[in-house]
Design a protein around this motif. Structure first.
Motif, PDB file in Angstrom:
ATOM      1  N   SER A  99      30.764  35.958  43.250  1.00  0.00           N
ATOM      2  CA  SER A  99      31.302  35.712  41.914  1.00  0.00           C
ATOM      3  C   SER A  99      32.492  36.628  41.656  1.00  0.00           C
ATOM      4  CB  SER A  99      30.224  35.944  40.852  1.00  0.00           C
ATOM      5  OG  SER A  99      29.772  37.294  40.876  1.00  0.00           O
ATOM      6  N   SER A 100      33.391  36.197  40.777  1.00  0.00           N
ATOM      7  CA  SER A 100      34.617  36.960  40.523  1.00  0.00           C
ATOM      8  C   SER A 100      34.340  38.292  39.832  1.00  0.00           C
ATOM      9  CB  SER A 100      35.579  36.128  39.661  1.00  0.00           C
ATOM     10  OG  SER A 100      34.966  35.778  38.432  1.00  0.00           O
ATOM     11  N   ARG A 143      30.518  27.099  45.090  1.00  0.00           N
ATOM     12  CA  ARG A 143      31.568  27.960  44.548  1.00  0.00           C
ATOM     13  C   ARG A 143      31.252  28.294  43.092  1.00  0.00           C
ATOM     14  NH1 ARG A 143      32.463  28.533  49.044  1.00  0.00           N
ATOM     15  NH2 ARG A 143      34.317  28.052  50.288  1.00  0.00           N
ATOM     16  N   SER A 145      32.198  29.329  39.237  1.00  0.00           N
ATOM     17  CA  SER A 145      33.280  29.116  38.280  1.00  0.00           C
ATOM     18  C   SER A 145      33.911  30.472  37.951  1.00  0.00           C
ATOM     19  CB  SER A 145      32.743  28.470  37.001  1.00  0.00           C
ATOM     20  OG  SER A 145      31.835  29.354  36.346  1.00  0.00           O
ATOM     21  N   PRO A 146      35.164  30.492  37.466  1.00  0.00           N
ATOM     22  CA  PRO A 146      35.835  31.772  37.171  1.00  0.00           C
ATOM     23  C   PRO A 146      35.102  32.635  36.154  1.00  0.00           C
ATOM     24  CG  PRO A 146      37.418  29.967  37.203  1.00  0.00           C
ATOM     25  CD  PRO A 146      36.066  29.350  37.282  1.00  0.00           C
ATOM     26  N   ASP A 147      34.424  32.012  35.165  1.00  0.00           N
ATOM     27  CA  ASP A 147      33.718  32.792  34.150  1.00  0.00           C
ATOM     28  C   ASP A 147      32.298  33.157  34.570  1.00  0.00           C
ATOM     29  OD1 ASP A 147      32.411  30.380  33.996  1.00  0.00           O
ATOM     30  OD2 ASP A 147      32.986  29.940  31.934  1.00  0.00           O
ATOM     31  N   CYS A 148      31.896  32.743  35.787  1.00  0.00           N
ATOM     32  CA  CYS A 148      30.574  33.069  36.355  1.00  0.00           C
ATOM     33  C   CYS A 148      29.428  32.505  35.522  1.00  0.00           C
ATOM     34  CB  CYS A 148      30.398  34.579  36.514  1.00  0.00           C
ATOM     35  SG  CYS A 148      31.723  35.372  37.446  1.00  0.00           S
ATOM     36  N   ASN A 198      41.028  30.256  39.831  1.00  0.00           N
ATOM     37  CA  ASN A 198      40.518  31.293  38.922  1.00  0.00           C
ATOM     38  C   ASN A 198      41.069  31.144  37.505  1.00  0.00           C
ATOM     39  OD1 ASN A 198      43.135  32.201  39.162  1.00  0.00           O
ATOM     40  ND2 ASN A 198      42.584  34.352  39.418  1.00  0.00           N
ATOM     41  N   THR A 199      42.075  30.279  37.338  1.00  0.00           N
ATOM     42  CA  THR A 199      42.582  29.947  36.003  1.00  0.00           C
ATOM     43  C   THR A 199      41.674  28.943  35.292  1.00  0.00           C
ATOM     44  OG1 THR A 199      43.917  28.180  36.971  1.00  0.00           O
ATOM     45  CG2 THR A 199      44.966  30.335  36.724  1.00  0.00           C
ATOM     46  N   PRO A 239      43.425  33.099  45.598  1.00  0.00           N
ATOM     47  CA  PRO A 239      42.788  33.875  44.531  1.00  0.00           C
ATOM     48  C   PRO A 239      43.590  33.910  43.226  1.00  0.00           C
ATOM     49  CG  PRO A 239      42.593  35.032  46.612  1.00  0.00           C
ATOM     50  CD  PRO A 239      43.505  33.869  46.859  1.00  0.00           C
ATOM     51  N   GLY A 241      45.075  31.414  41.990  1.00  0.00           N
ATOM     52  CA  GLY A 241      44.882  30.134  41.325  1.00  0.00           C
ATOM     53  C   GLY A 241      46.101  29.235  41.302  1.00  0.00           C
ATOM     54  N   ASN A 289      43.223  39.424  48.247  1.00  0.00           N
ATOM     55  CA  ASN A 289      42.773  39.263  46.869  1.00  0.00           C
ATOM     56  C   ASN A 289      43.922  38.995  45.889  1.00  0.00           C
ATOM     57  OD1 ASN A 289      40.472  39.224  45.128  1.00  0.00           O
ATOM     58  ND2 ASN A 289      41.173  41.157  44.249  1.00  0.00           N
TER      59      ASN A 289
END
Length: 447
Positions: A99-100, A143, A145-148, A198-199, A239, A241, A289
């Motif tokens: 996760s991000s 995968r 999501s960006p907001d976890c 990630n956007t 990374p 996005g 990264n």
């Protein structure tokens, strides 16, 4: 006959009778053995293959043998740099994703489950995980999501994307709920990779033909990319996005920019740049990264490190920084590549073995043989760069990234020589000491 002779006569008769019974039993056993050898099946079994008596216990024995045969033994692996082994899956793991926010690791396997692991437990004896079930199917790719708060999976039998939402409970755990509808089926060939920007603006899926699809989060196809590589072997979202990249039969890596307007509306996908320099098909690649570095490995037996922080809109090409040898990439075994977040360490997997390289000098620093019982299916550094994770059977194995700590020592020593003030010197010395102590505790500090 005298009365005194009667007991002796009766005893002799009984003895002769017992001897006769023993002889008859021996002859019968010999006949049974001969019959088994001749017919190729037990003599008590009828010609139609069914046992004459269900109470014989043979079915139970066969069932027990079948269960034991279907449950393979877990592959054992030990190494001084092995930090942990995560072993809750009952099937082979095909994919994983950190996760991000660095808190979780997601894994999917053919046991119809996705496991969510807590990264803070990696160095503990117990490794906690939460389970999400995949109804009537299993996931091959996963995968975050960006907001976890969600994750997506690719369904093996459904040939489509499914979204799972993560809802936090009062006890600190999560409830996983699949959205009512899966994405529509659009690919005509097996999907090999998926990714989320990630956007949060788009999702990417790539199939083994030459197709890469760009999706909205609601399941609408925004754009279709034809890679013109005869086939795709790997694809990824950068990374940052902004970019989508793929490699395949051709000796280069192609990178596109996914463009959006100021109001967040999708505009177009345009060719950004290419990594050119290999002489054979590229098998895998990875981003650093910050997306300013990329690494690639090819069937020509080499890996390359690239500077991709270029003005590609002005036709500026990426710079080649380093070339190293990796002869195993020329073979037929599956090949995986991972680049540490700071681009200081390159991890290459071939078959079930892993090799770690220092990207500054191109030198191999560590090698782990027969890490898994099957070929390695995924390879990734965590977002801190402390650990390298691999999967290939029913376990995830985590290694201490000692080449990364050595690179930190070299970097801090170089900065200390150029430091201009005491506060900077103190901060650099603290990082240097920490890296040295870590290497010493792992028995990996070079004299």
């Amino acid at each position: 006959m005298e009365l005194s002779q009667i007991p002796e006569f009766m005893g002799l008769s009984v003895l002769l009778g017992l001897l006769a019974l023993m002889a008859t039993a021996a002859v019968a056993r010999g006949w049974l053995r001969a019959e088994e050898k001749r017919s190729g099946r037990p003599a008590c079994q009828k010609a139609n293959g069914f046992p004459p008596d269900k109470s014989s216990g043979s079915k139970k024995q066969k069932r027990y043998q079948r269960i034991r045969k279907e449950k393979p033994q877990q592959h054992n692996f030990t190494h001084r740099l092995l930090a942990a082994a995560l072993k809750s899956h009952s099937g082979n793991i095909s994919c994983m994703d950190f996760s991000s926010n660095g808190k979780y690791l997601a894994t999917c396997a053919d046991d119809r489950t996705i496991r969510i692991w807590s990264t803070k437990d990696f160095l503990q004896q117990e490794h906690r995980s939460m389970r999400a079930n995949v109804e009537l199917d299993h996931a091959t790719l996963v995968r975050f999501s960006p907001d976890c708060r969600a994750f997506i999976v690719w369904l093996a039998n459904g040939d489509t994307l499914r979204v799972f939402k993560m809802t936090k409970r009062e006890d600190g755990g999560y409830t996983f709920t699949a959205t009512p509808e899966d994405f529509p089926k659009k690919h005509k060939a097996p999907v090999i990779d998926i990714g989320i920007a990630n956007t949060g603006k788009f999702i990417m899926t790539a199939s083994s033909d030459t197709t890469v699809l760009i999706w909205s989060l609601k399941g609408q196809v925004l754009s279709t990319i034809n890679t013109n590589q005869m086939n795709n072997t790997h694809a990824a979202v950068s990374p940052c996005g902004r970019f989508v990249a793929s490699c395949g039969f051709t000796p280069d890596v192609k990178v596109w920019e996914v463009c959006f307007g100021k109001k967040g509306e999708f505009q177009e996908v345009v060719r950004a740049f290419e990594l050119k320099g290999h002489s054979a098909a590229v098998r895998s690649f990875a981003f650093s990264n910050d997306s300013r570095r990329m690494a690639s490995v090819s069937k020509d037996g080499t890996w390359k490190l690239w500077d991709t922080d270029v003005e590609y809109k002005k036709q500026q090409d990426p710079y080649l920084l380093r070339t190293g040898r990796f002869e195993e990439a020329a073979g037929t075994a599956p090949c995986r590549l991972a680049l540490s977040p700071d681009a200081q360490v390159l991890a290459l997997a071939s078959g079930s073995s892993i090799h770690l390289y220092n990207t500054r000098r191109g030198e191999k620093e560590e090698c782990f043989e027969r890490v898994h019982g099957e070929c390695i299916t995924d390879l990734s550094f965590d977002i801190t760069g402390r650990f390298l994770a691999s999967c290939g059977d029913r376990a995830v194995r985590l290694f201490h990234n000692t080449p990364g700590h050595r690179a930190m020592v070299e970097e801090m020593q170089g900065h200390l020589k150029r430091a201009s003030n005491d506060s900077t010197r103190q901060r650099l010395q603290q990082k240097l000491t920490q890296a040295q102590e870590t290497l010493k505790s792992l028995g990996a500090l070079k004299k």
